[in-house]
Motif scaffolding. Structure first.
Motif, PDB file in Angstrom:
ATOM      1  N   PHE A  23       0.838  -1.051  -0.225  1.00 50.95           N
ATOM      2  CA  PHE A  23      -0.274   0.056  -0.197  1.00 50.95           C
ATOM      3  C   PHE A  23       0.648   1.203  -0.145  1.00 50.95           C
ATOM      4  O   PHE A  23       0.417   2.586   0.441  1.00 50.95           O
ATOM      5  N   TYR A  24       2.026   1.087  -0.452  1.00 49.57           N
ATOM      6  CA  TYR A  24       3.105   2.254  -0.157  1.00 49.57           C
ATOM      7  C   TYR A  24       2.461   3.504  -1.228  1.00 49.57           C
ATOM      8  O   TYR A  24       2.380   4.485  -0.974  1.00 49.57           O
ATOM      9  N   ASP A  25       2.306   3.069  -2.531  1.00 50.36           N
ATOM     10  CA  ASP A  25       1.511   4.192  -3.458  1.00 50.36           C
ATOM     11  C   ASP A  25       0.308   4.778  -2.972  1.00 50.36           C
ATOM     12  O   ASP A  25       0.141   5.903  -3.001  1.00 50.36           O
ATOM     13  N   THR A  26      -0.689   3.823  -2.169  1.00 51.39           N
ATOM     14  CA  THR A  26      -1.652   4.155  -1.666  1.00 51.39           C
ATOM     15  C   THR A  26      -1.672   5.510  -0.495  1.00 51.39           C
ATOM     16  O   THR A  26      -2.352   6.440  -0.312  1.00 51.39           O
ATOM     17  N   PHE A  27      -0.455   5.270   0.465  1.00 49.25           N
ATOM     18  CA  PHE A  27       0.060   6.005   1.495  1.00 49.25           C
ATOM     19  C   PHE A  27       0.205   7.273   0.959  1.00 49.25           C
ATOM     20  O   PHE A  27      -0.117   8.261   1.264  1.00 49.25           O
ATOM     21  N   ILE A  28       1.036   7.079  -0.232  1.00 48.63           N
ATOM     22  CA  ILE A  28       1.740   8.596  -0.789  1.00 48.63           C
ATOM     23  C   ILE A  28       0.439   9.195  -1.374  1.00 48.63           C
ATOM     24  O   ILE A  28       0.244  10.452  -1.172  1.00 48.63           O
ATOM     25  N   LYS A  29      -0.380   8.761  -2.066  1.00 45.75           N
ATOM     26  CA  LYS A  29      -1.455   9.385  -2.801  1.00 45.75           C
ATOM     27  C   LYS A  29      -2.432   9.886  -2.097  1.00 45.75           C
ATOM     28  O   LYS A  29      -2.645  11.190  -2.007  1.00 45.75           O
ATOM     29  N   HIS A  30      -2.857   9.382  -1.017  1.00 45.72           N
ATOM     30  CA  HIS A  30      -3.836   9.691   0.075  1.00 45.72           C
ATOM     31  C   HIS A  30      -3.151  10.844   1.083  1.00 45.72           C
ATOM     32  O   HIS A  30      -3.892  11.344   1.962  1.00 45.72           O
ATOM     33  N   GLY A  31      -1.825  10.875   1.332  1.00 49.20           N
ATOM     34  CA  GLY A  31      -1.238  11.713   2.072  1.00 49.20           C
ATOM     35  C   GLY A  31      -1.424  11.350   3.513  1.00 49.20           C
ATOM     36  O   GLY A  31      -1.969  12.217   4.559  1.00 49.20           O
ATOM     37  N   LEU A  32      -1.276   9.904   4.097  1.00 52.27           N
ATOM     38  CA  LEU A  32      -1.423   9.342   5.082  1.00 52.27           C
ATOM     39  C   LEU A  32      -0.644   8.193   5.605  1.00 52.27           C
ATOM     40  O   LEU A  32       0.139   7.736   4.842  1.00 52.27           O
ATOM     41  N   VAL A  33      -0.654   7.721   6.714  1.00 56.67           N
ATOM     42  CA  VAL A  33      -0.390   6.401   7.128  1.00 56.67           C
ATOM     43  C   VAL A  33      -1.513   5.749   8.023  1.00 56.67           C
ATOM     44  O   VAL A  33      -2.373   6.367   8.312  1.00 56.67           O
ATOM     45  N   ALA A  34      -1.821   4.584   7.864  1.00 52.05           N
ATOM     46  CA  ALA A  34      -2.518   3.754   8.728  1.00 52.05           C
ATOM     47  C   ALA A  34      -1.999   2.336   9.107  1.00 52.05           C
ATOM     48  O   ALA A  34      -1.184   1.836   8.844  1.00 52.05           O
ATOM     49  N   LEU A  35      -3.009   1.878  10.230  1.00 51.72           N
ATOM     50  CA  LEU A  35      -2.688   0.630  10.816  1.00 51.72           C
ATOM     51  C   LEU A  35      -4.138  -0.203  10.901  1.00 51.72           C
ATOM     52  O   LEU A  35      -5.129   0.493  11.334  1.00 51.72           O
ATOM     53  N   GLY A  36      -3.810  -1.597  10.672  1.00 52.35           N
ATOM     54  CA  GLY A  36      -4.900  -2.356  10.560  1.00 52.35           C
ATOM     55  C   GLY A  36      -4.997  -3.286  11.748  1.00 52.35           C
ATOM     56  O   GLY A  36      -5.923  -3.805  11.978  1.00 52.35           O
ATOM     57  N   HIS A  37      -4.026  -3.242  12.896  1.00 51.76           N
ATOM     58  CA  HIS A  37      -3.937  -4.239  13.751  1.00 51.76           C
ATOM     59  C   HIS A  37      -5.099  -3.960  14.688  1.00 51.76           C
ATOM     60  O   HIS A  37      -5.492  -4.900  15.534  1.00 51.76           O
ATOM     61  N   TRP A  38      -6.013  -2.815  14.856  1.00 52.05           N
ATOM     62  CA  TRP A  38      -6.913  -2.527  15.792  1.00 52.05           C
ATOM     63  C   TRP A  38      -8.465  -2.712  15.183  1.00 52.05           C
ATOM     64  O   TRP A  38      -9.246  -2.183  15.507  1.00 52.05           O
ATOM     65  N   ASN A  39      -8.369  -3.186  13.662  1.00 54.14           N
ATOM     66  CA  ASN A  39      -9.537  -3.285  12.935  1.00 54.14           C
ATOM     67  C   ASN A  39     -10.673  -3.924  14.013  1.00 54.14           C
ATOM     68  O   ASN A  39     -11.605  -3.494  13.921  1.00 54.14           O
ATOM     69  N   GLY A  40     -10.176  -5.137  14.241  1.00 58.32           N
ATOM     70  CA  GLY A  40     -11.242  -5.970  15.052  1.00 58.32           C
ATOM     71  C   GLY A  40     -11.804  -5.315  16.478  1.00 58.32           C
ATOM     72  O   GLY A  40     -12.864  -5.304  16.727  1.00 58.32           O
ATOM     73  N   VAL A  41     -10.844  -4.461  16.912  1.00 55.79           N
ATOM     74  CA  VAL A  41     -11.342  -3.683  18.190  1.00 55.79           C
ATOM     75  C   VAL A  41     -12.475  -2.646  17.893  1.00 55.79           C
ATOM     76  O   VAL A  41     -13.352  -2.556  18.384  1.00 55.79           O
ATOM     77  N   ILE A  42     -12.155  -1.953  16.620  1.00 55.82           N
ATOM     78  CA  ILE A  42     -13.220  -1.010  16.376  1.00 55.82           C
ATOM     79  C   ILE A  42     -14.345  -1.507  15.788  1.00 55.82           C
ATOM     80  O   ILE A  42     -15.481  -1.004  16.405  1.00 55.82           O
ATOM     81  N   GLU A  43     -14.314  -2.473  15.079  1.00 52.68           N
ATOM     82  CA  GLU A  43     -15.567  -3.072  14.467  1.00 52.68           C
ATOM     83  C   GLU A  43     -16.445  -3.588  15.764  1.00 52.68           C
ATOM     84  O   GLU A  43     -17.678  -4.105  15.573  1.00 52.68           O
ATOM     85  N   GLY A  44     -15.807  -4.095  16.852  1.00 53.71           N
ATOM     86  CA  GLY A  44     -16.670  -4.740  18.035  1.00 53.71           C
ATOM     87  C   GLY A  44     -17.105  -3.615  18.827  1.00 53.71           C
ATOM     88  O   GLY A  44     -17.686  -3.990  19.916  1.00 53.71           O
ATOM     89  N   LEU A  45     -16.701  -2.385  18.700  1.00 50.91           N
ATOM     90  CA  LEU A  45     -17.185  -1.373  19.558  1.00 50.91           C
ATOM     91  C   LEU A  45     -18.811  -1.210  19.382  1.00 50.91           C
ATOM     92  O   LEU A  45     -19.203  -1.150  18.053  1.00 50.91           O
ATOM     93  N   ASP A  46     -19.608  -0.868  20.543  1.00 50.97           N
ATOM     94  CA  ASP A  46     -20.898  -0.532  20.432  1.00 50.97           C
ATOM     95  C   ASP A  46     -21.130   0.692  19.871  1.00 50.97           C
ATOM     96  O   ASP A  46     -22.051   1.066  19.166  1.00 50.97           O
ATOM     97  N   GLU A  47     -20.023   1.633  19.905  1.00 52.58           N
ATOM     98  CA  GLU A  47     -20.270   3.139  19.733  1.00 52.58           C
ATOM     99  C   GLU A  47     -18.861   3.651  19.496  1.00 52.58           C
ATOM    100  O   GLU A  47     -17.846   3.328  20.316  1.00 52.58           O
ATOM    101  N   LEU A  48     -18.618   4.393  18.375  1.00 53.49           N
ATOM    102  CA  LEU A  48     -17.164   4.831  18.098  1.00 53.49           C
ATOM    103  C   LEU A  48     -16.960   6.051  18.857  1.00 53.49           C
ATOM    104  O   LEU A  48     -18.023   6.735  19.284  1.00 53.49           O
ATOM    105  N   PRO A  49     -15.621   6.450  19.285  1.00 55.19           N
ATOM    106  CA  PRO A  49     -15.357   7.449  19.879  1.00 55.19           C
ATOM    107  C   PRO A  49     -15.954   8.888  19.147  1.00 55.19           C
ATOM    108  O   PRO A  49     -16.309   8.818  17.910  1.00 55.19           O
ATOM    109  N   CYS A  50     -16.566   9.612  19.990  1.00 57.73           N
ATOM    110  CA  CYS A  50     -16.899  11.019  19.556  1.00 57.73           C
ATOM    111  C   CYS A  50     -15.854  11.577  18.312  1.00 57.73           C
ATOM    112  O   CYS A  50     -14.564  11.522  18.604  1.00 57.73           O
TER     113      CYS A  50
END
Length: 362
Positions: A23-50
């Motif tokens: 996803f190197y080109d994707t990071f550069i194109k969109h001007g960001l960095v991202a991490l997927g290690h906590w995807n399961g944590v977020i998907e399991g939340l009843d409500e996302l942080p404000c």
């Protein structure tokens, strides 16, 4: 010209763009960095942080969720995923330096935002077979030009050898500063870098001449600042230098890769910020085609310009510097542009996250 970036609160990071830099080109194109290690944590939340602010995720809840989602026999991986996610969210800061890599290139950037949660898929182009679905992200200002790994000093490449998705390079901070910002001052510390471009064998004589010249420049920076008249009518710099170094007032140290190509990195702890600036300016006058004479004269406005000019000439004549520069094909490396550009924090509210329909609206 020497830069004066405040590095006191800047940390250095690597964030890998997926397996093998997919996803190197994707990071550069969109001007960001991202991490997927906590995807399961977020998907399991009843409500996302404000506001989708990742720092609102409860740490203990995240840890328990990761441990639950991981296989019983893979507690080590669960711990690694938790710690890396926590670092991405809580340890990285706006203006920190971040690197991401592909198979053959590295791009340097500066972090622009706090971490946020976004479910929108990321792709480099519409025909891309696999989109990046990492949910925790930070905006980044990337350098416009990637750097080929073949042109990066070996010591930097070794520092980038870890396989973790995110990790700190703080223990290599001095090395990183030399590489990213080759000529700069930090208070009374002066940093100066030279690149050896020659592909021939490295002569000890030439290296010795360079190192002695740098020590003499340290001496001259001190004297021009405090006792400029002592350099008037300087006839034999070598003998003058031998007497001076007995005073134990020389503190410049070097870290080098005497390879072809290679690097010579120097840091000097000097008497005060003014002397540090003088040291870098004189180094540029001696070793670079870009002579900062005007700024040097301005910094030494009370010193006779004839003393300055004759002293600079004495350094070159004394140490066969021109020969060493030619034989080693020396040059002063350029600063990575993003290091000196203005970094302004982007508020998470400027790019509201896209949330999947299974979660509560923000």
């Amino acid at each position: 010209m020497p830069s004066n970036i405040d590095y006191s609160s800047i940390r250095f990071w690597v964030v890998r763009a997926g397996k093998g830099g997919e996803f190197y080109d994707t990071f550069i194109k969109h001007g960001l960095v991202a991490l997927g290690h906590w995807n399961g944590v977020i998907e399991g939340l009843d409500e996302l942080p404000c506001g989708g602010k990742a720092k609102g995720i409860d740490i203990e809840q995240a840890k328990a969720s990761i441990e639950r989602l991981s296989a019983e026999n893979n507690k080590a991986q669960a711990s690694k995923y938790f710690n890396q996610g926590r670092s991405f969210i809580h340890d990285m800061n706006v203006k920190d330096v971040v690197l991401t890599t592909s198979n053959d290139s590295i791009t340097v950037g500066r972090i622009l935002s706090e971490p946020y949660i976004d479910h929108s898929p990321l792709s480099y182009h519409k025909h891309q077979s696999k989109c990046c679905d990492y949910l925790i992200r930070r905006k980044v200002k990337w350098s416009s030009i990637p750097i080929a790994k073949a042109k990066i000093p070996h010591v930097i490449l070794r520092a980038l050898s870890a396989s973790s998705a995110i990790y700190s390079l703080d223990k290599h901070s001095q090395t990183m500063k030399h590489w990213l910002d080759p000529v700069h001052t930090e208070g009374k510390d002066a940093f100066f870098s030279l690149k050896i471009n020659s592909e021939d064998g490295i002569s000890n004589v030439n290296i010795g001449d360079i190192q002695q010249a740098i020590s003499q420049i340290e001496m001259i920076a001190n004297l021009l600042s405090k006792k400029p008249d002592s350099l008037d009518n300087l006839e034999n710099l070598d003998s003058f230098f031998r007497r001076y170094r007995e005073s134990n007032e020389l503190h410049a140290t070097t870290q080098s890769e005497f390879m072809s190509p290679g690097v010579i990195w120097t840091v000097a702890e000097l008497a005060d910020p003014r002397v540090a600036k003088l040291f870098t300016l004189i180094c540029l006058c001696v070793f670079s085609s870009e002579s900062p004479a005007v700024e040097l004269y301005s910094t030494l406005s009370s010193v006779d310009t004839n003393i300055i000019d004759s002293t600079l000439a004495a350094i070159s004549d004394s140490n066969y510097i021109n020969e060493a520069i030619d034989k080693l094909s020396l040059n002063v490396p350029s600063t990575i542009p993003v290091m000196t550009e203005t970094i302004e924090e982007q508020s998470i509210d400027d790019f509201p996250p896209v949330v999947d329909s299974s979660n509560s609206a923000l």
